[in-house]
Design a protein around this motif. Structure first.
Motif, PDB file in Angstrom:
ATOM      1  N   PRO A 135      17.856  -9.459 -31.220  1.00 29.64           N
ATOM      2  CA  PRO A 135      18.701  -8.403 -30.630  1.00 29.64           C
ATOM      3  C   PRO A 135      18.351  -7.010 -31.147  1.00 29.64           C
ATOM      4  O   PRO A 135      18.508  -6.024 -30.417  1.00 29.64           O
ATOM      5  N   LEU A 136      17.875  -6.930 -32.386  1.00 28.29           N
ATOM      6  CA  LEU A 136      17.498  -5.618 -32.921  1.00 28.29           C
ATOM      7  C   LEU A 136      16.250  -5.099 -32.218  1.00 28.29           C
ATOM      8  O   LEU A 136      16.129  -3.903 -31.934  1.00 28.29           O
ATOM      9  N   TYR A 137      15.334  -6.026 -31.932  1.00 23.90           N
ATOM     10  CA  TYR A 137      14.152  -5.623 -31.156  1.00 23.90           C
ATOM     11  C   TYR A 137      14.580  -5.146 -29.766  1.00 23.90           C
ATOM     12  O   TYR A 137      14.055  -4.140 -29.253  1.00 23.90           O
ATOM     13  N   LEU A 138      15.536  -5.847 -29.171  1.00 24.42           N
ATOM     14  CA  LEU A 138      15.999  -5.441 -27.834  1.00 24.42           C
ATOM     15  C   LEU A 138      16.644  -4.055 -27.893  1.00 24.42           C
ATOM     16  O   LEU A 138      16.499  -3.260 -26.954  1.00 24.42           O
ATOM     17  N   ALA A 139      17.333  -3.773 -28.996  1.00 28.06           N
ATOM     18  CA  ALA A 139      17.921  -2.431 -29.151  1.00 28.06           C
ATOM     19  C   ALA A 139      16.812  -1.383 -29.225  1.00 28.06           C
ATOM     20  O   ALA A 139      16.906  -0.316 -28.601  1.00 28.06           O
ATOM     21  N   TRP A 140      15.762  -1.705 -29.982  1.00 27.71           N
ATOM     22  CA  TRP A 140      14.636  -0.759 -30.058  1.00 27.71           C
ATOM     23  C   TRP A 140      14.027  -0.579 -28.659  1.00 27.71           C
ATOM     24  O   TRP A 140      13.725   0.544 -28.242  1.00 27.71           O
ATOM     25  N   ALA A 141      13.829  -1.703 -27.951  1.00 25.24           N
ATOM     26  CA  ALA A 141      13.196  -1.643 -26.634  1.00 25.24           C
ATOM     27  C   ALA A 141      14.044  -0.799 -25.674  1.00 25.24           C
ATOM     28  O   ALA A 141      13.507   0.002 -24.895  1.00 25.24           O
ATOM     29  N   ALA A 142      15.366  -0.967 -25.753  1.00 29.61           N
ATOM     30  CA  ALA A 142      16.250  -0.174 -24.883  1.00 29.61           C
ATOM     31  C   ALA A 142      16.101   1.309 -25.195  1.00 29.61           C
ATOM     32  O   ALA A 142      15.991   2.147 -24.284  1.00 29.61           O
ATOM     33  N   SER A 143      16.083   1.622 -26.486  1.00 29.76           N
ATOM     34  CA  SER A 143      15.949   3.028 -26.882  1.00 29.76           C
ATOM     35  C   SER A 143      14.597   3.589 -26.430  1.00 29.76           C
ATOM     36  O   SER A 143      14.515   4.705 -25.902  1.00 29.76           O
ATOM     37  N   TYR A 144      13.552   2.797 -26.608  1.00 25.23           N
ATOM     38  CA  TYR A 144      12.201   3.243 -26.230  1.00 25.23           C
ATOM     39  C   TYR A 144      12.104   3.457 -24.717  1.00 25.23           C
ATOM     40  O   TYR A 144      11.620   4.498 -24.248  1.00 25.23           O
ATOM     41  N   LEU A 145      12.594   2.478 -23.954  1.00 26.38           N
ATOM     42  CA  LEU A 145      12.500   2.580 -22.489  1.00 26.38           C
ATOM     43  C   LEU A 145      13.301   3.777 -21.980  1.00 26.38           C
ATOM     44  O   LEU A 145      12.893   4.463 -21.044  1.00 26.38           O
ATOM     45  N   ARG A 146      14.427   4.005 -22.614  1.00 27.82           N
ATOM     46  CA  ARG A 146      15.252   5.136 -22.182  1.00 27.82           C
ATOM     47  C   ARG A 146      14.556   6.459 -22.495  1.00 27.82           C
ATOM     48  O   ARG A 146      14.607   7.397 -21.719  1.00 27.82           O
ATOM     49  N   SER A 147      13.848   6.490 -23.634  1.00 29.16           N
ATOM     50  CA  SER A 147      13.246   7.770 -24.031  1.00 29.16           C
ATOM     51  C   SER A 147      11.948   8.044 -23.266  1.00 29.16           C
ATOM     52  O   SER A 147      11.637   9.192 -22.991  1.00 29.16           O
ATOM     53  N   VAL A 148      11.172   7.002 -22.932  1.00 27.32           N
ATOM     54  CA  VAL A 148       9.896   7.274 -22.256  1.00 27.32           C
ATOM     55  C   VAL A 148      10.089   7.510 -20.760  1.00 27.32           C
ATOM     56  O   VAL A 148       9.249   8.171 -20.133  1.00 27.32           O
ATOM     57  N   ALA A 149      11.161   6.982 -20.210  1.00 26.69           N
ATOM     58  CA  ALA A 149      11.494   7.232 -18.803  1.00 26.69           C
ATOM     59  C   ALA A 149      10.308   6.939 -17.879  1.00 26.69           C
ATOM     60  O   ALA A 149      10.067   7.661 -16.918  1.00 26.69           O
ATOM     61  N   ASP A 150       9.545   5.904 -18.215  1.00 24.03           N
ATOM     62  CA  ASP A 150       8.420   5.460 -17.392  1.00 24.03           C
ATOM     63  C   ASP A 150       7.357   6.547 -17.201  1.00 24.03           C
ATOM     64  O   ASP A 150       6.699   6.616 -16.163  1.00 24.03           O
ATOM     65  N   ARG A 151       7.199   7.403 -18.182  1.00 26.54           N
ATOM     66  CA  ARG A 151       6.157   8.438 -18.083  1.00 26.54           C
ATOM     67  C   ARG A 151       5.130   8.226 -19.181  1.00 26.54           C
ATOM     68  O   ARG A 151       5.480   8.168 -20.371  1.00 26.54           O
TER      69      ARG A 151
END
Lengths: 255, 410
Positions: free
Chosen positions: B360-376
């Protein structure tokens, strides 16, 4: 009358003193045997530790383990090296042997009623067995509870803690019943109580899961019913994408 | 007194000593451990195109019906059993390649483990020439993936390899690899031992092996090729097996990475992209955040055995953020990973539980990363670099905790 009372009291005190006088050597013999075996256990465990350290037992064991193996034997000895575990096992075997010898010495020095030893020795063995069952049961309960909790959380089940607690208490109740049965305490009452309690927990869990996932089950039944009747589904209208439509979301890949 | 010779060539009773088996010597060998009979001809065609007129030794688990169609290729059977975990190279693959290199005295061995994607002739050539023409011992392909791909690699594998082993290799868990003869020689004993223990499916980390040996490692662009998708195993099991293997490798090589050494010079970091407006969390991100919230409510008892109070406090604050502001700082993530690596080493709790509690901690990191990169892609490059730099700067944290683990315990 007064003399009779005085005589009765004197005789009873005399009997008690006699019992204590014959009981104390047995207790001292028991304690002496226990202390001697404690010392022997301490020495043996130190010897085992030194030998295993000299043989680099931990390193040899670690080198036989595959680096990627998900489950290792050493996992069960949390924060303890195999050498320490082996030396502790040696120590506790000596302690148990000391207790057994102590009871036997107690019997030898206690001449009033030899039936004590006949009763105590098997009961001591049963008691040891019951303690081992309790320890193993509590370890298993904790392990299974954690496994269920982590698995349920990763499966995003909202009632993860409830499931984990249910499993933990099921195992603990089962363990307690087994330990009491091993000690011949309660007899049929324990079995009956265990049956009722265990059945109650299972029924509670079933009801909780059944009621909690009622919608899920009904949806599943509806879906299978639709499949069975082969009801034609209305065709989905496909609309061409326009510029105002949001772009399709990229597919996530963890690996 | 005359001594009697132990062997007498003239003695008629003695059997002649059999001559050692001689294998043909090849400059280059290619292992194709997973190619099917249907995929093999096109693979051989690509190899012939990549190495025209060159004698190449091919080890394949299946042989083509008409081997004479490729006269420059010498086909030998690939005997090492292929593991079930066939989406990355494992110990059995390296063992087979190392054995082949030792038997045929080759200078370079290519191991091509992905039978799904077609072989790219120019890339094959670059892989082989990289080993034969330079002093490089290990070459791995570098995939050009989108910001939403290979998240575990971005979160764990790349930053840990870079921070602890000083290897700036973007994909340290390869599916294709080129190894030199001395790298093969180094891998041979350990991989053979694993295969003999029936543990051929063990994941191996060649970048760390090369770093330990002081060998040079390089990566080359794989063009538009994509890494293979893992088998349809559930994510939690896959994550546990890969992270567990990496932690075990880090544990085994602790004496190496604990020594202080100069980090290699790196190209300048990508410039920080302009901040974006608060982004709306996608359903994938929301699901990950929800998983983290569930874990935050239920796994405190287990996390408290692994994480120090300041990390748990930071996680508590993180759990109170709205999905549109959900951001896990890279240094927090780096410390969490290091804490779990240490707990893995100390066996603080059962290792399967430990890795399960980390998911779950990895998923939290992944959520934060995906939100910050915004597919760019520009934002992704910056985020990946920031993450890897955080792991490098927090390396002193794991070194000190590894040496004095009780100091931070509550």
């Amino acid at each position: 009358m007064g003399q009779q009372i005085e005589s009765a009291l004197r005789q009873s005190i005399h009997r008690i003193v006699l019992v204590l006088a014959s009981f104390l050597p047995g207790v001292l013999a028991f304690l002496f045997a226990l202390v001697v075996f404690l010392l022997i256990g301490w020495g043996l465990s130190a010897l085992v530790r030194q030998i295993l350290t000299a043989l680099r037992f931990d390193e040899r064991l670690a080198s036989r383990e595959s680096p990627g193996s998900p489950v290792l034997v050493a996992d069960w000895s949390s924060s303890n090296s195999p050498t320490l575990v082996a030396s502790r096992i040696t120590f506790w075997i000596c302690v148990l042997a000391g207790v057994a010898v102590g009871i036997s010495a107690f019997d030898a020095s206690y001449s009033v009623d030899s039936q004590y030893s006949i009763f105590l020795l098997p009961y001591f063995a049963h008691l040891t067995g019951a303690i081992l069952i309790l320890i193993a049961g509590s370890l298993l309960a904790r392990f299974l509870a954690r496994s269920v909790l982590i698995g349920a959380v990763n499966a995003q089940l909202q009632y993860a803690r409830f499931l984990s607690l249910g499993v933990k208490w099921l195992v603990l109740v089962l363990t307690a019943a087994m330990a009491l049965d091993h000690l011949n305490i309660g007899g049929g009452v324990v079995e009956l109580a265990f049956g009722i309690l265990f059945g109650g927990i299972v029924l509670t869990l079933s009801l909780a899961i059944g009621l909690g996932s009622r919608d899920l089950v009904s949806r599943s039944i509806e879906k299978s019913f639709d499949k069975a009747t082969d009801r034609p589904t209305p065709p989905t209208e496909i609309r061409p994408l326009t510029e105002s439509d949001p772009p399709p979301r990229p597919r996530l890949r963890h690996f | 007194m005359a001594s009697t010779p132990l062997t007498d060539a003239a003695s008629p009773d003695l059997q002649p000593v059999p001559a050692p088996v001689t294998h043909p010597v090849a400059e280059l060998a290619i292992c194709l451990p997973a190619f099917s009979a249907e995929a093999l001809p096109s693979a051989l065609e690509a190899i012939t195109t990549a190495f025209p007129g060159e004698s190449v030794l091919i080890a394949s688990s299946v042989l083509p019906p008409t081997p004479t169609d490729w006269p420059t290729l010498e086909l030998v059977p690939y005997t090492s059993p292929r593991s079930d975990l066939n989406w990355v190279l494992t110990a059995s693959d390296y063992a087979a390649a190392a054995r082949l290199a030792a038997d045929h005295n080759t200078r370079a061995v290519l191991i091509l483990g992905d039978p799904e994607s077609p072989l790219d002739a120019p890339m094959l050539r670059r892989l082989a020439d990289g080993i034969r023409g330079t002093s490089v011992d290990l070459i791995l392909p570098r995939f050009s993936l989108g910001p939403t791909n290979a998240l575990v690699n971005t979160a764990l594998l790349y930053p840990l390899s870079r921070a602890l082993f000083g290897a700036d290799i973007r994909f340290p868990l390869p599916v294709d690899a080129a190894i030199s003869a001395r790298m093969a020689q180094r891998l041979l004993p350990s991989t053979q031992r694993l295969v003999s223990l029936n543990q051929g499916s063990t994941i191996l980390w060649p970048v760390a092996e090369a770093a330990i040996a002081g060998y040079s490692v390089r990566e080359i662009s794989a063009g538009d090729a994509l890494p293979p998708t893992p088998p349809s195993e559930d994510f939690n099991t896959l994550f546990s097996s890969v992270a567990g293997s990496l932690f075990a490798d880090i544990d085994a090589k602790a004496t190496f990475w604990q020594r202080a050494r100069n980090l290699p010079l790196r190209p300048p970091a990508p410039t920080e992209p302009a901040p974006l407006d608060p982004l709306e969390a996608t359903p994938d991100v929301l699901s990950m955040i929800e998983s983290f919230h569930l874990a935050q409510n239920n796994l405190q008892e287990i996390w408290s055995l692994v994480l120090p109070p300041q990390s748990r406090l930071a996680l508590k604050k993180l759990s109170q953020l709205a999905p549109d502001a959900f951001t896990m700082e890279p240094d927090l993530w780096a410390r969490i990973v290091y804490d779990f690596t240490l707990a893995f080493h100390l066996r603080t709790l059962n290792r399967n539980h430990l890795l399960g509690a980390m998911t779950p901690l990895y998923l939290a990191w992944a959520a934060s990363y995906l939100r910050s990169v915004a597919d760019r892609p520009d934002r992704a490059a910056h985020a990946i670099e920031r993450n890897a730099t955080a792991f490098e700067s927090e390396k002193s944290y794991i070194v000190s905790r590894w040496r004095w683990p009780d100091r931070f315990n509550p």
